[in-house]
Design an enzyme around this catalytic site. Sequence first.
Site, mmCIF file in Angstrom:
data_model
loop_
_atom_site.group_PDB
_atom_site.id
_atom_site.type_symbol
_atom_site.label_atom_id
_atom_site.label_comp_id
_atom_site.label_asym_id
_atom_site.label_seq_id
_atom_site.Cartn_x
_atom_site.Cartn_y
_atom_site.Cartn_z
ATOM 1 N N SER A 182 0.812 -1.215 0.000
ATOM 2 C CA SER A 182 0.000 0.000 0.000
ATOM 3 C C SER A 182 0.844 1.264 0.000
ATOM 4 O O SER A 182 0.507 2.251 -0.663
ATOM 5 C CB SER A 182 -0.949 0.004 1.201
ATOM 6 O OG SER A 182 -1.801 -1.107 1.168
ATOM 7 N N HIS A 234 0.775 4.473 4.354
ATOM 8 C CA HIS A 234 0.127 5.188 3.258
ATOM 9 C C HIS A 234 0.637 6.625 3.173
ATOM 10 O O HIS A 234 0.987 7.112 2.094
ATOM 11 C CB HIS A 234 -1.393 5.220 3.465
ATOM 12 C CG HIS A 234 -2.032 3.877 3.466
ATOM 13 N ND1 HIS A 234 -3.346 3.672 3.819
ATOM 14 C CD2 HIS A 234 -1.538 2.649 3.148
ATOM 15 C CE1 HIS A 234 -3.646 2.393 3.708
ATOM 16 N NE2 HIS A 234 -2.559 1.749 3.317
#
Length: 328
Positions: A182, A234
């Site tokens: 991610s 992230h």
Amino acid sequence: MNSRRDVERGGGGTKNTYTYSAANSSAYVYVAESRRNPWLVLVCVLVNFVVFIVAMAINNCPKDNFGFQGDCVPGFFGRFSFQPLRENPLLGPSSSTLTKMGALKWENIVHQHQGWRLFTCIWLHAGIIHLLLNMTCLIYISIRIEQQFGFLRIGLIYLLSGFSGSVLSSLFIRNSISVGASGAIFGLLGAMLSELLTNWTIYFNKASTLLNLLTIIAINLAIGILPHVDNFAHIGGFATGLLLGFILLPRPRYSWLEQRRLPAGIRLKSKLKAYQYILGIVSLILLIVGLSIALVMLFKGENGNDHCHWCHYLTCVPSSEWDCDNEN
């Protein structure tokens, strides 16, 4: 024919020609960048699937599961069956298997000097659901920008963004492991945003393109405040990708002029704008300084939460439905 068409748009074929009327009324032909085959994206997807299959083989649920959380699912998969759903609802291996294979774990990085985990964790996934979501996003995001900028720059953004996401995650999360691509994928989203901003003049429908991209980024970051989602990876990946986009993805107002099409005696000058150089230099300085500080703090064993008392809300917002303090 004089045209100032967007180099992002063009007809079929590998090359599209555009003409631009110069001050002396001579027609100079500009050729858009060749559309490259996005093989790196496909290799990354393949590697992630292979690593997941290997993880499931090593996990071998029927042999090592003792039934405390239920039965392996589905049982007929044999050694490739998933851990009980109560233990891993994402349909994947156990946390001990992921740790053995290189999951991000603060204790191992700082006290056992296993810095390699900052890279290996981005190739591991908690389950088949986690893997499919990430790979779908990777394919959707990456193919266009790899076609336009080539595998080298996109590969560098992918790896450095994933690495930076791991560093930021390790600074703030100590009591659980973290895996997944991610951070690297968010880096590509950040690079797409900076590429749009630094190459603003070549786009049609600028406002709608920017709005769509910001909406996608905001939704994905919002999902990161749910439990069991590492939003620090992230955020770290996105910030790094944003800076790398300013460094690696600027391009001229028009595509490079093929030397063989230039009239005799005409030299090709750089078509980058001054603001593109400035953004690239400032971004490079911020990236080097920020990553250096984060790495020094990490390997000194400092806890990022001691320096930012509200940052834990970025990855988990307390609710009556879950307990952020006991997040696994």
